[in-house]
Motif scaffolding. Structure first.
Motif, mmCIF file in Angstrom:
data_model
loop_
_atom_site.group_PDB
_atom_site.id
_atom_site.type_symbol
_atom_site.label_atom_id
_atom_site.label_comp_id
_atom_site.label_asym_id
_atom_site.label_seq_id
_atom_site.Cartn_x
_atom_site.Cartn_y
_atom_site.Cartn_z
ATOM 1 N N PHE A 56 -7.738 17.028 89.145
ATOM 2 C CA PHE A 56 -8.171 18.406 88.270
ATOM 3 C C PHE A 56 -7.678 19.910 90.011
ATOM 4 O O PHE A 56 -8.994 19.371 90.627
ATOM 5 C CB PHE A 56 -8.918 18.796 87.374
ATOM 6 N N LYS A 57 -6.888 20.203 89.843
ATOM 7 C CA LYS A 57 -7.009 20.748 91.428
ATOM 8 C C LYS A 57 -6.086 22.175 90.894
ATOM 9 O O LYS A 57 -5.731 22.799 89.325
ATOM 10 C CB LYS A 57 -5.720 20.782 91.658
ATOM 11 N N ASP A 58 -6.287 23.206 91.827
ATOM 12 C CA ASP A 58 -6.240 24.674 90.882
ATOM 13 C C ASP A 58 -6.349 25.812 90.177
ATOM 14 O O ASP A 58 -7.553 25.256 89.072
ATOM 15 C CB ASP A 58 -4.630 25.115 91.760
ATOM 16 N N ASP A 59 -5.338 25.798 88.931
ATOM 17 C CA ASP A 59 -5.740 27.008 88.009
ATOM 18 C C ASP A 59 -6.203 25.796 86.543
ATOM 19 O O ASP A 59 -6.740 25.956 85.823
ATOM 20 C CB ASP A 59 -4.238 27.095 87.823
ATOM 21 N N ALA A 60 -5.761 24.010 86.895
ATOM 22 C CA ALA A 60 -5.807 22.926 85.776
ATOM 23 C C ALA A 60 -7.264 23.055 85.870
ATOM 24 O O ALA A 60 -8.398 23.052 84.591
ATOM 25 C CB ALA A 60 -5.359 21.650 86.526
ATOM 26 N N ARG A 61 -8.558 23.524 86.163
ATOM 27 C CA ARG A 61 -10.243 23.080 86.159
ATOM 28 C C ARG A 61 -10.018 23.990 85.678
ATOM 29 O O ARG A 61 -11.318 24.374 84.705
ATOM 30 C CB ARG A 61 -10.369 23.815 88.140
ATOM 31 N N ALA A 62 -10.041 25.683 85.869
ATOM 32 C CA ALA A 62 -10.310 26.466 84.746
ATOM 33 C C ALA A 62 -9.536 26.551 83.274
ATOM 34 O O ALA A 62 -10.127 26.750 82.346
ATOM 35 C CB ALA A 62 -9.860 27.804 85.377
ATOM 36 N N LYS A 63 -8.711 26.124 83.364
ATOM 37 C CA LYS A 63 -8.277 25.558 81.810
ATOM 38 C C LYS A 63 -8.700 24.488 81.468
ATOM 39 O O LYS A 63 -9.332 24.306 80.034
ATOM 40 C CB LYS A 63 -6.450 25.466 81.792
ATOM 41 N N PHE A 64 -8.795 23.342 82.207
ATOM 42 C CA PHE A 64 -9.270 22.315 81.501
ATOM 43 C C PHE A 64 -11.414 23.552 81.256
ATOM 44 O O PHE A 64 -12.042 21.984 80.197
ATOM 45 C CB PHE A 64 -9.717 20.959 82.257
ATOM 46 N N GLY A 65 -12.015 24.214 82.089
ATOM 47 C CA GLY A 65 -13.325 24.214 81.634
ATOM 48 C C GLY A 65 -13.032 25.118 80.262
ATOM 49 O O GLY A 65 -13.834 25.509 79.937
ATOM 50 N N ASP A 66 -11.561 26.135 80.297
ATOM 51 C CA ASP A 66 -12.324 26.811 79.472
ATOM 52 C C ASP A 66 -11.444 25.754 77.205
ATOM 53 O O ASP A 66 -12.400 25.728 76.742
ATOM 54 C CB ASP A 66 -10.737 27.224 79.154
ATOM 55 N N LEU A 67 -11.210 24.744 77.962
ATOM 56 C CA LEU A 67 -11.343 23.831 76.475
ATOM 57 C C LEU A 67 -12.967 23.319 77.045
ATOM 58 O O LEU A 67 -13.467 23.063 75.579
ATOM 59 C CB LEU A 67 -10.621 22.705 77.392
ATOM 60 N N LEU A 68 -12.925 23.120 77.602
ATOM 61 C CA LEU A 68 -14.852 22.286 78.047
ATOM 62 C C LEU A 68 -15.382 23.717 77.299
ATOM 63 O O LEU A 68 -16.090 22.805 75.920
ATOM 64 C CB LEU A 68 -15.634 21.812 79.386
ATOM 65 N N ALA A 69 -14.979 24.707 77.413
ATOM 66 C CA ALA A 69 -16.225 25.622 76.597
ATOM 67 C C ALA A 69 -16.347 25.533 75.695
ATOM 68 O O ALA A 69 -17.345 26.211 74.481
ATOM 69 C CB ALA A 69 -16.282 27.480 77.121
ATOM 70 N N LYS A 70 -15.414 25.319 75.147
ATOM 71 C CA LYS A 70 -14.963 25.339 73.359
ATOM 72 C C LYS A 70 -14.877 24.054 73.000
ATOM 73 O O LYS A 70 -16.003 24.314 71.675
ATOM 74 C CB LYS A 70 -13.202 25.555 73.345
ATOM 75 N N ILE A 71 -14.877 23.103 73.035
ATOM 76 C CA ILE A 71 -15.322 22.385 73.151
ATOM 77 C C ILE A 71 -17.254 21.780 72.749
ATOM 78 O O ILE A 71 -17.794 21.455 71.897
ATOM 79 C CB ILE A 71 -15.128 20.632 73.318
ATOM 80 N N TYR A 72 -18.225 22.397 73.414
ATOM 81 C CA TYR A 72 -19.439 22.420 73.420
ATOM 82 C C TYR A 72 -20.152 23.390 72.948
ATOM 83 O O TYR A 72 -20.392 23.489 72.077
ATOM 84 C CB TYR A 72 -19.549 22.985 75.267
ATOM 85 N N ALA A 73 -18.683 24.955 72.751
ATOM 86 C CA ALA A 73 -19.469 26.239 71.489
ATOM 87 C C ALA A 73 -19.041 24.691 70.185
ATOM 88 O O ALA A 73 -20.204 24.894 69.423
ATOM 89 C CB ALA A 73 -18.124 27.175 71.788
#
Length: 194
Positions: A56-73
């Motif tokens: 997970f580098k560069d923008d992929a970190r934030a995009k994966f973070g969006d996924l984590l936030a969605k799943i967590y919610a």
């Protein structure tokens, strides 16, 4: 192989940095390759390579973070906006995050336990390599390492699971030492019964 006091000193003083305090710069592409190569130099009974890497580098970190936030919610229906925002920023804490995936081949002569241990050795080698290169490193397995939806998004197979998310970056604060066990408390010497 020649003796290496520097290697022993590194092993005796290595300490995890906290992902929350890591900053840029992270490892360069050539340093990442070196860290991955060090990870792949572990004991591997049967030459199975029972592990793989997801970077997970560069923008992929934030995009994966969006996924984590969605799943967590979805899972934590009472989560606050602050908690969801924390999950969104989870992989953005450090310049580089590597998921080490343990992949077991069942039903062969190499015990599954040995294959899993090999993945753990990969994680440790990578932490040591990053430290030797002057970076902070931390091995984490928090909720997202065990979540089925996250693992599906990673494309994990039936016999795969995350051994750890490894965070790499420059250190912004000094590392604190933590108590270590007394060797006499954890060491015994086997002797045959008389």
């Amino acid at each position: 192989m020649a003796k290496s006091k520097e290697t022993i000193d590194l092993l005796l003083t290595r300490r995890s940095a906290k992902a929350l305090t890591m900053v840029e710069p992270g490892p360069s592409d050539s340093e990442i390759k070196m860290i991955l190569r060090a990870g792949a130099r572990v004991p591997d009974h049967g030459k199975l390579a029972p592990w793989r890497f997801i970077l997970f580098k560069d923008d992929a970190r934030a995009k994966f973070g969006d996924l984590l936030a969605k799943i967590y919610a979805e899972v934590e229906t009472r989560a606050t906006e602050e908690q969801i925002a924390f999950e969104r920023g989870r992989l953005s804490r450090a310049p580089l995050v590597v998921a080490v995936v343990s992949r077991v081949t069942p039903g062969i002569k190499i015990p599954e336990w040995e294959q899993i241990l090999s993945a753990g050795a990969v994680c440790q080698n990578m932490l040591i390599a990053a430290t030797a290169l002057g970076y902070g490193a931390q091995w984490l397995t928090e909720w997202y390492a065990f979540d089925a939806s996250v693992n599906e998004a990673l494309g994990l197979g039936e016999n795969e699971r995350v051994a750890g998310y490894l965070y790499f970056g420059s250190e912004s604060v000094p590392k604190d030492e933590r108590p270590r066990p007394e060797l006499s408390d954890i060491t015994s010497e086997w002797k045959p019964k008389a």
